[in-house]
Design a protein around this motif. Sequence first.
Motif, PDB file in Angstrom:
ATOM      1  N   MET A 226      61.692 -13.171 -27.224  1.00 22.66           N
ATOM      2  CA  MET A 226      62.555 -11.996 -27.353  1.00 22.66           C
ATOM      3  C   MET A 226      63.797 -12.136 -26.486  1.00 22.66           C
ATOM      4  O   MET A 226      64.901 -11.707 -26.885  1.00 22.66           O
ATOM      5  CB  MET A 226      61.781 -10.739 -26.971  1.00 22.66           C
ATOM      6  N   TYR A 240      60.395  -6.887 -35.512  1.00 22.49           N
ATOM      7  CA  TYR A 240      59.872  -8.161 -35.014  1.00 22.49           C
ATOM      8  C   TYR A 240      58.606  -8.486 -35.799  1.00 22.49           C
ATOM      9  O   TYR A 240      57.675  -7.673 -35.859  1.00 22.49           O
ATOM     10  CB  TYR A 240      59.541  -8.053 -33.525  1.00 22.49           C
ATOM     11  N   ALA A 253      56.312  -9.793 -26.652  1.00 20.17           N
ATOM     12  CA  ALA A 253      57.610  -9.441 -27.233  1.00 20.17           C
ATOM     13  C   ALA A 253      57.941  -7.980 -26.940  1.00 20.17           C
ATOM     14  O   ALA A 253      59.090  -7.635 -26.622  1.00 20.17           O
ATOM     15  CB  ALA A 253      57.591  -9.703 -28.737  1.00 20.17           C
ATOM     16  N   PRO A 272      62.214  -2.813 -30.877  1.00 18.18           N
ATOM     17  CA  PRO A 272      61.899  -3.390 -32.189  1.00 18.18           C
ATOM     18  C   PRO A 272      60.547  -2.899 -32.698  1.00 18.18           C
ATOM     19  O   PRO A 272      59.595  -2.748 -31.924  1.00 18.18           O
ATOM     20  CB  PRO A 272      61.861  -4.897 -31.915  1.00 18.18           C
ATOM     21  N   ASN A 390      59.225 -14.524 -36.026  1.00 17.64           N
ATOM     22  CA  ASN A 390      58.769 -15.536 -35.072  1.00 17.64           C
ATOM     23  C   ASN A 390      58.038 -16.640 -35.825  1.00 17.64           C
ATOM     24  O   ASN A 390      56.912 -16.450 -36.281  1.00 17.64           O
ATOM     25  CB  ASN A 390      57.862 -14.919 -34.009  1.00 17.64           C
TER      26      ASN A 390
END
Length: 448
Positions: A226, A240, A253, A272, A390
Amino acid sequence: MPADRLPQTDAGHYRLVCCECGDRREDDGTALACPAPHGPSLLRTEYTRDGFTPDDRATGVYRYHRWLPVRRSLPDTGRTVVRRAERLGAMLGLRELWIAFNGYHPEWEADLTTGSFKELEAATVLGRLPESAGTLVVASAGNTAAAFAELCSRHDVPVVVVVPQSALGQLCSRTPYGPSVRLVAVADAEYADAIALADALAALPGFTAEGGTRNVGRRDGLGTVMLAAYEELGRLPDVYVQAIGSGAGAIAAHEAALRLRCTSGGQAGPLPRLVLAQNSCFAPVHTAWHTGVRPWEGADRQPDGVHRAFAPELTNRRPPYDIAGGLADALRDSRGDVLTEDAAAARGAMDAFAELEGPDIEPPAGIALAALRSALKDGRVAPGAAVLLNITGGGRARYRREHRLEANAPTLVVPREAAHDARSVAEIAAVVNRSERMARQVAGSVGP
């Protein structure tokens, strides 16, 4: 431990804070829980430096050492590469898709040679660990084992890595692991058995538990995903997306986003929204979030969906869900969601990523990308959102093509029953200690 000390950083640049009672204390480098008498809770780090200030002079993950619980750096570590994925975004119907790529792809200067973001956590855990800690004990379903074994071998950190025997195929390296690394494989087992054996070993004298999600080093290392995204975007993403097993990366994160938002005075933007993904055949977090049923409560061994999982790395039976500061809190705070995807959807996503963006990606990343596609179709994610996906592992197939890798034989292969028997655990510890001494003697007689 041959590591370079960071002149700007020592153990005094942060404190550990309990998510349950708020207790603040200094870190000895191995603490995993608050000593106060209350229910289970994660510890978090509280840093003395308020602003987000990457260090241009530091390399790899240690670029963010001012927000890492480390007292030393290890050379030759990698970090996350964040880039705009325009072709993939167009295919999905997303106007702003960013990928956090954690793997090997030289064209992008991506240099995580084990092909997984677990290298981020290994580098930070080892940077936090005091030299007097003894032998570290790590449980893994594969990727974490590869990361810790590689770094511990390279920097001569004593470690016992416990894995299901089926994961041994992932533990290949360009040079054999050094004498500091002991591999223990549990036959006919799953990740839960490896965790049980690792916990039992770590309770014995001379051993130290790595701790998994409870280790602030692991979470803050993963949280640099992040930080890297914030540095590239100049703000927090709206959404995210990540595939999860224990959920350590998702919690990390969220914690990093909280820290960025707090220290920026709100200028970083809203937190997020976490959109998390699991295998469709084994999804305890999805079940808990959507039904309130905790599959890990009750019988020790749950249904056998774990053996059909497309991404076995995601099959943690006892995720840190209800613990203070855990997954449920992160999902609630971020207005998050949990989805599931099957093997066919994940394979299709992996193929699409390779075609549109270039690198091969690992099954967990395929699960995450497939979940993002479903979330867009179902309206759970808006096409105008700034999304950070991710890619937790990638480039491993290419790395194997470009480098000659050799398998590392386990020090021991033990039956599953041994992981749950105290006498057997003591015998395993004795063999591990003896084999390490013998390996070091051999290495010393051969020389460099």
